[in-house]
Write a protein that holds these residues in place. Sequence first.
Motif, PDB file in Angstrom:
ATOM      1  N   THR A 155       0.755  -1.202  -0.083  1.00 26.36           N
ATOM      2  CA  THR A 155       0.117   0.079  -0.035  1.00 26.36           C
ATOM      3  C   THR A 155       0.900   1.171  -0.049  1.00 26.36           C
ATOM      4  N   ARG A 166      -2.302   6.499  -0.020  1.00 23.48           N
ATOM      5  CA  ARG A 166      -3.556   5.834   0.122  1.00 23.48           C
ATOM      6  C   ARG A 166      -3.940   5.600   1.383  1.00 23.48           C
ATOM      7  N   SER A 225      -7.089   7.816   3.268  1.00 24.44           N
ATOM      8  CA  SER A 225      -8.007   7.244   4.363  1.00 24.44           C
ATOM      9  C   SER A 225      -8.224   7.742   5.586  1.00 24.44           C
ATOM     10  N   ALA A 272     -10.660   9.226   0.831  1.00 22.36           N
ATOM     11  CA  ALA A 272     -10.761   7.768   0.202  1.00 22.36           C
ATOM     12  C   ALA A 272     -12.259   7.463   0.240  1.00 22.36           C
TER      13      ALA A 272
END
Lengths: 259, 426
Positions: free
Chosen positions: A230, A234, A238, A243
């Motif tokens: 990941t 990303r 989140s 996200a």
Amino acid sequence: MAAPPLLTLRGVSKRFGGVQALVDVDLQIRAGEVVALVGDNGAGKSTLVKVIAGVGPADQGVIEWEGHTVQIRRPHDAQALGIAAVYQDLAMCESLDVVGNLFLGREVHRAGILDEVEMERRARELMHTLSIRIPDVRAPVAILSGGQRQAVAISRSLLGAPKVLLLDEPTAALGVEQTSQLLDLIEELRDRGLGVLLISHNMGDIKAVADRVAVLRLGRNNGLFEVPTTTQERIISSITGAADNAVAHRTTGEEGAWP
Amino acid sequence: MAVGQSIRGYADAVRHRLRGGEAARRGLRVGERGPLLVILGLIVIWLVFQGLNANFLSPRNLSDLSVDIAATGLVAVGIVFVLLIGEIDLSVGSVSGLAGAAFAVLNVYLGMPEWLAIIVAVVAGTAVGAVHGFFFARVGVPAFVVTLAGLLAWNGLTLYLLGASGTINIDEGGLVAALTSLYFSGGIIAYGLAAVGTAGYFLAARRSRRRRRDAGMPYRPLAEIGVRTGLLAVLTFATAHVLTLFQGVPLALLIFLAVVIGSDLVLRRTRSGRKVFAVGGGIEAARRAGVDVARVRIAMFMVSGTLAAVGGLFVASGLTSASPTTARAAGSGMLLINAVAAAVIGGTSMFGGRGSAWSALLGALVIQSIASGMALLGIQDAVQFMVTGGVLLAAVAADSLTRRAAARARGSIRRSSRSGRGAMLH
Ligand SMILES: Nc1ncnc2c1ncn2[C@@H]1O[C@H](COP(=O)(O)OP(=O)(O)OP(=O)(O)O)[C@@H](O)[C@H]1O
Ligand SMILES: [Mg+2]
């Protein structure tokens, strides 16, 4: 069949008056694994640690230990299972000395009479093993520096030989060298088969030691990621909520099926 | 023995200063006042009064002093327990009056056997403490309000109990009267106790030294243990000598010392005592370690109520009576103020977590020496009140300043967040 995870939380919720601190949170910690728990300030990370440690039990939800449902209502319950925690605020008994704080709640005693010599011996031994330098284990913790307090809190959590270790921002007060020592220690504990939950705002630390990252946002699960595969962006999106929540929830829902 | 501890504290303080940076193993710590200052103060008080009246340091007056400190001192030991968790019990004066009256009514007026009346009176004190503890720990009423209400209410109950009977004279040959009138004469008992105390200290210190040495940890040199034991011996044998010159060892002093030593051992050496310091030193940390904070709190008020009742029996013993007048006096707060002053002067902090049962002995000696000296000089009550109030304020001010110094020292080296009780007080 693989062994069940050490610790599984399902649908954990907790409310403080008008504040819904945790909503329907799921989490798994397996033996020999470091799970990072991330989220913005006020996301509910510390609240979750206190739920697991029995300090502030959940209002709702199921906790499973090695596949069996358990009740964690008091700190003793968590301690008896083998759960230890380092809390964010490093609360200590200021007027007790280092030895007293290390052994608080699990003093070495014979028929209620404290065995100070044995406690001090073990404290020195532990400090030595962890290469922690505290000038005087008989000094009250009130005079310790922030980093020293953190070292004492970490030592305390390891005294009972726990199976699951909850670390709430354990590197916050540590210097560069002490931080890398702690990360080494976390890896060593993982290799010895402990499950570690590491709360941190430092992506570098997380990349270095965590196997998975669980994201909390406004008290809810907002994604679960394998660290090696990941990107940092990303994870950060989140955390901040950029996200897609639906995707994140789906990921969490499939957690049980992960390898 | 009290001064034995103090001398140890003194030696530690000196060592601490000599070593400079490294904190001495059991020496003075930031935020703690050693007993050194109190002992110096006591010596000054004694010399001043001796200078003003040559009878002050006579065996008779010193012996009377050792009896008179018992009532205040016993109540003060209870106050120490409550102060250690950072709370206060304002009801102890009234509770002591209640116990004295309850005993007198049960024994003299209702004909209950004396031993049973004593037990009932003391247990009543425990129960009163449990009520205070319940309202404080379970209901959440601040301790000073609960015990302030208690101060008035228990005094009312006392007056009510005595209302039917008026003044009750207690049996002068009975157990309660003996509390302050029985002396063990004969050198054997006095010197024997001094020898047992000194030997006990020496053996305990040597045993601890051996265990530490065998475990490969720093230990006290034998010479240091020798010096400490020597100082303790001088002190205990001198006390024994003075007491034999008058009527012997007073029962009151023996009971008081036994309570102080017992309380000290429980507080410092047992798991239960550790919980008390834990609650006083950081409630949140104590709770997280699994300490049942409410239970500890209730227990402390029960100890305080119990010792207040025991102290009340000593007061009744000294007066050989219980009467509405003495009940009003108990409610007026003099015993309360003396007991709190004794605990704080002796070195127990008002802010929790720091202190020792020995401070009750040291502080009671200071308070009672001043009272006794002024009484010898014929100084009126009005002046005594002002002096006692001033001494109490000075002790509390010293406590607060020490605490601020500790907070400053801590603030400069600690970056992490403060927590629990500490944070609220800063
Ligand atoms: N004892 C409490 N009483 C009331 N509200 C609380 C309590 N503890 C936490 N909260 C609230 O619950 C929410 C979650 O707090 P928590 O401390 O768990 O956040 P966190 O994720 O650990 O944040 P941080 O990164 O700042 O440590 C916050 O809104 C906080 O105000
Ligand atoms: Mg937090």
